[in-house]
Design a protein around this motif. Structure first.
Motif, mmCIF file in Angstrom:
data_model
loop_
_atom_site.group_PDB
_atom_site.id
_atom_site.type_symbol
_atom_site.label_atom_id
_atom_site.label_comp_id
_atom_site.label_asym_id
_atom_site.label_seq_id
_atom_site.Cartn_x
_atom_site.Cartn_y
_atom_site.Cartn_z
ATOM 1 N N GLY A 57 0.791 -1.232 0.000
ATOM 2 C CA GLY A 57 0.000 0.000 0.000
ATOM 3 C C GLY A 57 0.820 1.279 0.000
ATOM 4 O O GLY A 57 0.275 2.362 -0.136
ATOM 5 N N LYS A 66 2.808 -7.255 11.238
ATOM 6 C CA LYS A 66 1.666 -6.396 11.595
ATOM 7 C C LYS A 66 0.557 -7.237 12.228
ATOM 8 O O LYS A 66 -0.041 -6.848 13.227
ATOM 9 C CB LYS A 66 1.153 -5.680 10.351
ATOM 10 N N ASN A 83 -7.873 -1.971 2.168
ATOM 11 C CA ASN A 83 -7.698 -0.593 1.720
ATOM 12 C C ASN A 83 -7.606 -0.546 0.199
ATOM 13 O O ASN A 83 -6.532 -0.611 -0.385
ATOM 14 C CB ASN A 83 -6.441 -0.014 2.359
ATOM 15 N N GLU A 86 -6.959 3.348 -3.035
ATOM 16 C CA GLU A 86 -6.089 3.571 -4.201
ATOM 17 C C GLU A 86 -6.263 4.932 -4.876
ATOM 18 O O GLU A 86 -6.672 5.025 -6.029
ATOM 19 C CB GLU A 86 -6.310 2.471 -5.248
ATOM 20 N N GLY A 174 -7.475 6.923 2.083
ATOM 21 C CA GLY A 174 -6.499 5.848 1.916
ATOM 22 C C GLY A 174 -5.555 5.735 3.101
ATOM 23 O O GLY A 174 -4.948 4.686 3.310
ATOM 24 N N GLU A 176 -4.706 4.865 6.674
ATOM 25 C CA GLU A 176 -5.466 3.784 7.301
ATOM 26 C C GLU A 176 -6.441 4.243 8.380
ATOM 27 O O GLU A 176 -7.535 3.688 8.505
ATOM 28 C CB GLU A 176 -4.543 2.680 7.811
ATOM 29 N N ASN A 210 -5.032 -3.722 5.325
ATOM 30 C CA ASN A 210 -4.126 -4.200 4.279
ATOM 31 C C ASN A 210 -4.633 -3.820 2.899
ATOM 32 O O ASN A 210 -5.830 -3.675 2.672
ATOM 33 C CB ASN A 210 -3.964 -5.730 4.331
ATOM 34 N N ASN A 211 -3.682 -3.745 2.006
ATOM 35 C CA ASN A 211 -3.934 -3.402 0.616
ATOM 36 C C ASN A 211 -4.321 -4.671 -0.168
ATOM 37 O O ASN A 211 -3.837 -5.756 0.153
ATOM 38 C CB ASN A 211 -2.610 -2.798 0.119
ATOM 39 N N THR A 214 -1.428 -6.750 -1.429
ATOM 40 C CA THR A 214 -0.812 -7.475 -0.313
ATOM 41 C C THR A 214 -1.573 -8.783 -0.077
ATOM 42 O O THR A 214 -0.974 -9.857 0.060
ATOM 43 C CB THR A 214 -0.868 -6.621 0.973
HETATM 44 C C1 LIG Z 1 -2.173 10.105 2.663
HETATM 45 C C2 LIG Z 1 -2.067 8.621 2.588
HETATM 46 C C3 LIG Z 1 -2.801 7.927 1.646
HETATM 47 C C4 LIG Z 1 -2.737 6.537 1.562
HETATM 48 N N1 LIG Z 1 -3.464 5.898 0.607
HETATM 49 C C5 LIG Z 1 -3.416 4.545 0.543
HETATM 50 C C6 LIG Z 1 -4.211 3.833 -0.402
HETATM 51 O O1 LIG Z 1 -4.952 4.425 -1.184
HETATM 52 N N2 LIG Z 1 -4.146 2.475 -0.404
HETATM 53 C C7 LIG Z 1 -3.358 1.792 0.474
HETATM 54 O O2 LIG Z 1 -3.348 0.571 0.463
HETATM 55 N N3 LIG Z 1 -2.595 2.437 1.372
HETATM 56 C C8 LIG Z 1 -2.616 3.792 1.429
HETATM 57 N N4 LIG Z 1 -1.878 4.427 2.390
HETATM 58 C C9 LIG Z 1 -1.112 3.598 3.351
HETATM 59 C C10 LIG Z 1 -2.024 3.094 4.452
HETATM 60 O O3 LIG Z 1 -2.036 4.048 5.487
HETATM 61 C C11 LIG Z 1 -1.563 1.749 5.027
HETATM 62 O O4 LIG Z 1 -0.209 1.839 5.320
HETATM 63 C C12 LIG Z 1 -1.773 0.576 4.081
HETATM 64 O O5 LIG Z 1 -3.089 0.507 3.617
HETATM 65 C C13 LIG Z 1 -1.440 -0.701 4.773
HETATM 66 O O6 LIG Z 1 -1.585 -1.802 3.909
HETATM 67 P P1 LIG Z 1 -0.363 -2.744 3.552
HETATM 68 O O7 LIG Z 1 0.357 -3.025 4.829
HETATM 69 O O8 LIG Z 1 -0.982 -3.943 2.961
HETATM 70 O O9 LIG Z 1 0.497 -1.981 2.601
HETATM 71 C C14 LIG Z 1 -1.916 5.830 2.468
HETATM 72 C C15 LIG Z 1 -1.169 6.527 3.412
HETATM 73 C C16 LIG Z 1 -1.230 7.902 3.476
HETATM 74 C C17 LIG Z 1 -0.415 8.609 4.505
#
Ligand SMILES: Cc1cc2nc3c(=O)[nH]c(=O)nc-3n(C[C@H](O)[C@H](O)[C@H](O)COP(=O)(O)O)c2cc1C
Ligand code: SF4
Ligand code: FES
Lengths: 448, 179
Positions: A57, A66, A83, A86, A174, A176, A210-211, A214
């Protein structure tokens, strides 16, 4: 070296696999069936942890680790939030996954939910993915009808509901905890951490975010094992004790001034140059590249001379970028003014700041105003140092804001000025129209 | 995160926004979602979507009804609604179709800002405004996640790619005008 066979995208051109029957005929849900029968939730977590999978993500946090942050023996409920907001500009890899292979994502959702003992998984998806949302909903409906969601999945003790929840066109959803607030029906104001969602997340209960990419990886890891996953990508840098490696494949998005914009799945660590030349078909119109953003808007800029960096979790950092981000590469050609590109990014962040923290709300607005002034030809040399100062001071890393949006807003500004200073100086001296002649220069308005 | 909402004047379309109550099927749809979440408030966004999909805006009386169903104060529903520039006030409802044109980097590199300007000119509306016949509301969008098809736009919630090619946007606008 033999060409890499896509794993996550292997059903890309097989629309029959979008149905439950088609996906099962292709071997789908066998991994889930086996996990539910033969593995405990903790065993699934261990496999994922040992694979070295890191979140796709943007932050690259180790996924299995995590999951272990959840309180032990919690009576529940525990939630999974997927999440699929995107909204990072130039990023569309998860759209492909949900539109082309919804059941792979769902199998990952169920496996992860089982591992973390979640009873409900919320699939938070940006409003703009209407088609993907309907595809996912159809797939979920099929699963309920087949007894593969709801009570006692596939005859096991395990029960899970999956709920699709649509956003409303706001980038901050996005982040979290912004996502969690939005899910709860509130304005999407990110929360101060700690507590992290694993301790107190959605509806004040332990939650894993989680994305989708992922989670799709989780399916293939549980099916093929962590060693298989580790055979792809880049192992940890022995000289960097904090590097957890960049294992597995990644969906790389390529857009901008390239001949063949699109998506490609490759083992992590492909260079930006190879991505551009081989997979993106090179720069359009026979031109040269001036630079690129390596991982969405938030990571900062690479110059053409830096295109040999590997796109793994460490690569972009080696040339002063924030990180790999979403691994969405957007290239701009030599005729494009860096002032115009930076203006576009500043406009985005000023538009999308949620306004909760003053340094971010005011900082993004001022950076946009100053870059706008430069763009109009009314900039001053000292504007560059003011921009750098603001960019350095806003964000979680300097410790002035609640979430990472402000860091993401700062990085393009400081890398643009540091890496393209001469171009900025020429522009300041000569004004618009004298330097490169961009296709981006007509509109000046800030949007509001 | 907020989007442009025209000039702030009252749109002629406002006269066609119905007075309450919420159609029974929408009310039922909202109630049916309550079991999916541990809090009633979580149904706020889905309820706002259901309402705007039908009414093309979220009028104050609908905010009140939603608040009633969800055991919230109307101010709480309004607080959430107003955070997302996505929902339209009754003074300025969406036209039959919402046309969003992306202006983020991948699209801008392929002419998006100009396309947005030209489309506004052609439709005779400001960005955020609705054509006099009520057929099309033009909005700008940040990245739609369709960047491989830049420049891209969206009609309601469906992407359209490469709108600069072969008069595609013109044809799209024509078909939307016909309704
Ligand atoms: C401003 C901002 C926008 C974000 N947008 C997304 C998003 O659209 N999709 C996403 O998966 N993570 C996004 N993230 C990261 C999430 O906070 C989070 O770390 C993530 O969803 C965790 O999933 P993962 O561990 O599978 O990567 C964003 C973070 C920030 C600071
Ligand atoms: S850093 Fe910006 S986007 Fe994040 S919470 Fe603060 S104001 Fe909102
Ligand atoms: S930049 Fe326009 S769709 Fe992504």
């Amino acid at each position: 070296m033999a060409a890499f066979e896509p794993v996550l995208l292997r059903r890309l051109n097989r629309p029959e696999c979008k149905t439950l029957t088609g996906y099962r005929a292709d071997g789908g849900y066998r991994t889930l069936e086996r996990a539910l029968k033969e593995m405990s939730p903790d065993q699934v977590t261990t496999v994922v942890k040992d694979s070295g999978l890191r979140g796709r993500g943007g932050a690259g946090f180790p996924t299995g680790l995590k999951w272990t942050f959840l309180p032990k023996g919690h009576p529940g409920p525990i939630y999974l939030c997927v999440n699929c907001d995107e909204s990072e500009p130039c990023t569309f890899n998860n759209r492909y996954l949900i539109e082309c292979d919804p059941h792979q994502v769902l199998e990952g959702i169920i496996l992860a939910s089982y591992a973390i003992r979640a009873t409900t998984a919320y699939f938070y998806v940006r409003y703009e993915y209407g088609s993907g949302t309907r595809t996912m909903q159809r797939a979920i409906d099929e699963l309920y009808a087949a007894g593969m969601l709801g009570k006692n999945i596939l005859g096991s003790e395990y029960s899970l509901d999956v709920v699709v929840h649509r956003g409303a066109a706001a980038y901050i959803c996005g982040e979290e905890t912004g996502l969690i607030e939005s899910l709860e029906g509130k304005r999407a104001w990110p929360r101060i951490k700690p507590p992290f969602p694993a301790i107190e997340g959605a509806f004040r209960k332990p939650t894993i975010v989680n994305n989708p990419e992922t989670l799709a990886n989780v399916v293939n890891i549980v099916e093929r094992g962590g060693e298989w996953f580790k055979s792809l990508g880049v192992p940890p840098d022995p000289k960097n004790p904090r590097d957890a490696g960049s294992f597995g494949s990644k969906l790389y998005c390529i857009s901008g001034h390239v001949n063949k914009p699109g998506i490609v799945e490759l083992p992590m660590g492909v260079t930006l140059r190879e991505l551009l030349e081989v997979h993106g078909g090179g720069v359009w119109k026979g031109r040269k590249a001036k630079g690129a953003i390596p991982g969405g808007n938030s990571m900062g800029f690479c110059t053409e001379a830096e295109f040999d960096i590997p796109l793994d979790f460490n690569g972009p950092g080696k040339v002063g970028c924030l990180g790999l981000g979403t691994a969405a590469v957007t290239v701009f050609d030599e005729t494009t003014s860096i002032v115009d590109v930076l203006h576009n990014l500043c406009r985005f962040f000023a538009h999308e700041s949620c306004g909760q923290c003053t340094p971010c709300r005011e900082g993004t607005a001022w950076m946009l105003k100053i870059v706008e002034r430069i763009k109009r030809g009314q900039g001053r040399l000292e504007d560059l140092s003011i921009l750098e100062e603001v960019a350095d001071k806003i964000g979680i890393m300097p410790g002035t804001t609640i979430c990472g949006l402000a860091d993401g807003a700062g990085w393009p500004v400081k890398t643009a000025i540091r890496k393209f200073r001469d171009e900025f100086k020429t522009y300041l001296r000569e004004g618009p129209g004298k330097g490169p002649s961009p296709g981006m220069r007509l509109q000046m308005a800030g949007g509001h | 995160m907020s989007h442009h909402h025209g000039s702030g004047q009252i749109s002629p379309l406002a006269a066609h926004v119905p007075a309450g109550p919420l159609p029974a099927d929408i009310r039922e749809a909202i109630v049916s979602l309550l079991t999916r979440y541990p809090s009633k408030q979580a149904v706020t966004l889905p309820a706002l979507h259901l309402t705007q999909d039908r009414l093309r805006c979220v009028p104050p009386w609908a905010v009140k009804e939603i608040a009633d169903i969800l055991d919230l104060s109307p101010a709480e529903v309004h607080d959430t609604l107003s955070f997302y520039g996505f929902f339209r006030p009754a003074s300025d409802p969406l036209g039959k179709k919402r046309l969003w044109i992306c202006r983020s980097l991948a699209c801008a590199l392929r002419g998006a800002d100009q396309i947005l300007d030209q489309t506004a000119h052609k439709l005779g509306v400001e960005v955020g405004g609705t054509t006099a016949d009520g057929a099309i509301t033009l909005e700008l969008a940040e990245c739609l996640g369709a960047c491989e098809g830049a420049p891209a736009c969206m009609v309601d919630d469906e992407h359209v790619h490469n709108i600069d090619q072969d008069g595609k946007l013109d044809r799209l606008v024509e078909s939307l005008r016909k309704g």
